[in-house]
Motif scaffolding. Sequence first.
Motif, PDB file in Angstrom:
ATOM      1  N   UNK A  18      48.719  30.995  34.978  1.00  0.00           N
ATOM      2  CA  UNK A  18      47.992  31.656  33.902  1.00  0.00           C
ATOM      3  C   UNK A  18      48.681  31.493  32.545  1.00  0.00           C
ATOM      4  N   UNK A  19      49.685  30.627  32.487  1.00  0.00           N
ATOM      5  CA  UNK A  19      50.440  30.321  31.268  1.00  0.00           C
ATOM      6  C   UNK A  19      51.167  31.545  30.693  1.00  0.00           C
ATOM      7  N   UNK A  20      51.525  32.483  31.559  1.00  0.00           N
ATOM      8  CA  UNK A  20      52.281  33.659  31.118  1.00  0.00           C
ATOM      9  C   UNK A  20      53.785  33.403  31.159  1.00  0.00           C
ATOM     10  N   UNK A  21      54.195  32.309  31.764  1.00  0.00           N
ATOM     11  CA  UNK A  21      55.600  31.948  31.834  1.00  0.00           C
ATOM     12  C   UNK A  21      55.744  30.441  31.848  1.00  0.00           C
ATOM     13  N   UNK A  22      56.899  29.965  31.398  1.00  0.00           N
ATOM     14  CA  UNK A  22      57.147  28.522  31.341  1.00  0.00           C
ATOM     15  C   UNK A  22      58.613  28.252  31.657  1.00  0.00           C
TER      16      UNK A  22
ATOM     17  N   UNK B  87      51.677  33.261  44.587  1.00  0.00           N
ATOM     18  CA  UNK B  87      50.414  32.608  44.213  1.00  0.00           C
ATOM     19  C   UNK B  87      50.352  32.314  42.718  1.00  0.00           C
ATOM     20  N   UNK B  88      51.411  32.645  41.960  1.00  0.00           N
ATOM     21  CA  UNK B  88      51.360  32.464  40.509  1.00  0.00           C
ATOM     22  C   UNK B  88      51.783  31.076  40.048  1.00  0.00           C
ATOM     23  N   UNK B  89      52.220  30.213  40.973  1.00  0.00           N
ATOM     24  CA  UNK B  89      52.593  28.872  40.534  1.00  0.00           C
ATOM     25  C   UNK B  89      51.336  28.052  40.296  1.00  0.00           C
ATOM     26  N   UNK B  90      51.487  27.012  39.491  1.00  0.00           N
ATOM     27  CA  UNK B  90      50.350  26.182  39.102  1.00  0.00           C
ATOM     28  C   UNK B  90      49.976  25.256  40.254  1.00  0.00           C
TER      29      UNK B  90
END
Length: 134
Positions: A38-42, A121-124
């Motif tokens: 969700x592009x909340x972290x990089x 489940x938050x990984x791209x």
Amino acid sequence: MRRLLHTALALSAAGLLSLTLTTSAQADGQNVTIYTSNRAGVATFKPYGEHLLVNDLVGDGWSAVARLEVEGYGTYYYWDRQGAQYPALDIDLDFPEGHTVTLTAFLGKWAGTPDGGIDWSSYDHVLDSVHTTT
């Protein structure tokens, strides 16, 4: 028969193309970056000097988490628990050259353990992980 052969070749080529489009990104010895879904972290790994940058981009109570796998050295988790209002966490690492590095970005709720609290489940899922070499 000739038309059938052309159709089979076209389908095989399309299948190979779809396989190459879904594999992980790779760049030998170059900086690599990956976002959470969700592009909340990089997370960014810079092989020259072995720097890992982890940045929480959204003030939502979740932390950005980088999983760094270094061939022959193991798997490490780095959490940016500072919050979105701070610059990226810059970790100065020290690995010998010539090792494959795999980087994945997640979100997590800090639970006091290296991998506890990670939202797996938050990984791209499109860009599963990125690779480079030290």
